[in-house]
Scaffold this motif. Structure first.
Motif, PDB file in Angstrom:
ATOM      1  N   HIS A 363      50.695  28.484  44.709  1.00  0.00           N
ATOM      2  CA  HIS A 363      50.289  28.564  43.185  1.00  0.00           C
ATOM      3  C   HIS A 363      51.626  29.024  42.264  1.00  0.00           C
ATOM      4  N   ARG A 379      46.879  33.445  38.828  1.00  0.00           N
ATOM      5  CA  ARG A 379      47.487  32.226  39.571  1.00  0.00           C
ATOM      6  C   ARG A 379      47.198  30.823  39.207  1.00  0.00           C
ATOM      7  N   THR A 382      46.407  26.342  41.163  1.00  0.00           N
ATOM      8  CA  THR A 382      45.968  26.361  42.679  1.00  0.00           C
ATOM      9  C   THR A 382      45.410  25.081  42.955  1.00  0.00           C
ATOM     10  N   ASP A 383      44.978  24.169  41.977  1.00  0.00           N
ATOM     11  CA  ASP A 383      44.283  23.189  42.549  1.00  0.00           C
ATOM     12  C   ASP A 383      45.250  22.085  43.085  1.00  0.00           C
ATOM     13  N   GLN A 385      47.681  22.512  45.295  1.00  0.00           N
ATOM     14  CA  GLN A 385      47.892  22.887  46.760  1.00  0.00           C
ATOM     15  C   GLN A 385      49.378  22.440  47.131  1.00  0.00           C
TER      16      GLN A 385
END
Length: 416
Positions: A363, A379, A382-383, A385
């Motif tokens: 992130h 953060r 984060t999606d 990856q």
């Protein structure tokens, strides 16, 4: 045209390599200023590796914040190969390094140039390679760039700083030369540090690592060694005027601060002009520090991390008189890398916040800082990856971030 470059102050066994690479891999808010409210929870929910207690409230697991501005995240390209450093050019494009030794130009739309030739040979084994890049404050006139890389110097390798001129056709670097070597060389493929950022007087801050091995680790505390340091040098690679003076007769005059493990983020606060850094801990103990000249930041004497085996580092202490405490630390690690302070107007609530690429955390860290204390953490992305290696502010006020990997990506994070 106004533009933003990274702010001006503006050993080795396979097992140990694997462990070190693992470390390298290893909510409400007031919309006006991003301060966490009393109901928000820390963004970190995993159990810490140690039972160490912070030295002061807010030193770790601060309350979470959330950006209120709707964000527009675009993946501009996945054509980069293990990118490491990114910096802006005056026309809004970017210079990006790839660890194998290539330098590329990227447009703000994600179009990539062919690799630029003329750079010195790099050792890209382990964590080495072509690392960071910075353009001269007078780039528009002299087209000079500066870069860090891992250089073969028997009996091992070291962190080197080079400079050269970007040719008018942008296909080669002319007159590339090494201006500084972080001696001593050591036979390790790990912990090169390698970040660059300018001070207000046109000198370069350079970070180094202590090369990871338990044999070399103590050199972070040795003033006759450039390992585990933040250095400050001139454009010609000489010790910068005004560097701190140390009592040790053999102290290296380029040292600005010491007691660091592996510094991969350097950034200048746009208001105070202070130098901030982030560095990798071992198993836990990643740090953010505000760097003051001549200060000792403690590694390996004090740390909030453990050995990868789970044993304590040294005496297992986190505080000692004369050694600086981190402003903030993480346990478990997020593996913090390149960093920048936001100074744009596109997303006002981000003003003066610190953004850090997190590798193992996958992130982008956002830290809200007030009076030199972290008061909120978020953060972002984060999606996606992705292992985020570096982040910089673009000429358009958006953030641009690069992610590590064989299909390394360039992202733009702006406003919807």
């Amino acid at each position: 045209m106004s533009f933003h470059v990274k702010p001006l102050m503006t050993g080795v066994l396979v097992a140990s390599l694997f462990m070190a690479c693992n470390a390298d891999q290893s909510h409400g808010e007031k919309a006006a200023n991003g301060v966490a409210d009393s109901s928000s929870n820390p963004v970190e929910t995993k159990t810490p590796n140690s039972d160490y207690k912070p030295a002061f409230e807010g030193q770790t697991r601060i309350k979470g914040v959330k950006t209120q501005t709707p964000l527009d995240v675009k993946m501009l390209t996945d054509g980069l190969v293990y990118p490491w450093g990114i910096t802006g050019l005056p026309d809004g494009r970017f210079l990006i390094t790839e660890r194998k030794g290539d330098l590329r130009i990227a447009t703000a739309a994600g179009q990539l140039s062919a690799p630029i030739t003329g750079l010195p040979k790099v050792n890209s084994e382990g964590q080495g390679g072509l690392l960071d890049v910075a353009i001269d404050p007078d780039f528009a006139a002299n087209r000079t760039i500066y870069f860090t890389f891992s250089q073969d110097v028997p009996p091992g390798t070291l962190t080197a700083v080079g400079k050269g001129k970007l040719a008018a056709d942008e296909k080669t670097i002319e007159g590339a030369t090494v201006i500084y070597q972080g001696l001593p060389a050591f036979p390790s493929k790990l912990h090169y540090g390698g970040r660059l950022v300018w001070d207000k007087d046109g000198n370069l801050f350079v970070s180094t690592g202590e090369r990871s091995d338990t044999v070399s680790r103590p050199q972070a505390q040795h003033l006759n060694s450039a390992l585990g340091k933040v250095l400050r040098i001139t454009k010609d690679g000489k010790p910068a005027p005004g560097n701190p003076k140390f009592d040790a007769a053999d102290a290296r005059p380029e040292i600005y601060s010491y007691g660091h493990r592996n510094v991969q983020g350097l950034a200048i606060h746009p208001v105070t002009g202070d130098l901030w850094e982030d560095e990798f801990g071992p198993k836990g103990g990643d740090e953010v520090n505000r760097i003051e000249p001549g200060k000792n930041y403690g590694w390996p004497t004090i740390t909030y991390g453990l050995e990868y085996s789970g044993k304590k580092v040294g005496e297992g202490i986190t505080q000692k008189a004369g050694l600086e405490q981190p402003v903030y630390y993480w346990d478990p690690v997020v593996s913090p890398s390149g960093a920048t302070f936001y100074s744009g107007d596109l997303i006002p609530e981000w003003k003066n916040n610190l953004f850090i690429g997190a590798l193992s955390g996958m992130h982008i860290v956002r830290l809200v800082i007030e009076n030199n204390k972290v008061v909120g953490e978020e953060r972002l992305l984060t999606d996606q990856q992705q292992r985020f290696r570096d982040v910089v502010q673009g000429a358009d006020g958006a953030l641009y971030a690069i992610s590590d990997g064989e299909k390394g990506r360039l992202f733009r994070i702006g406003k919807k």
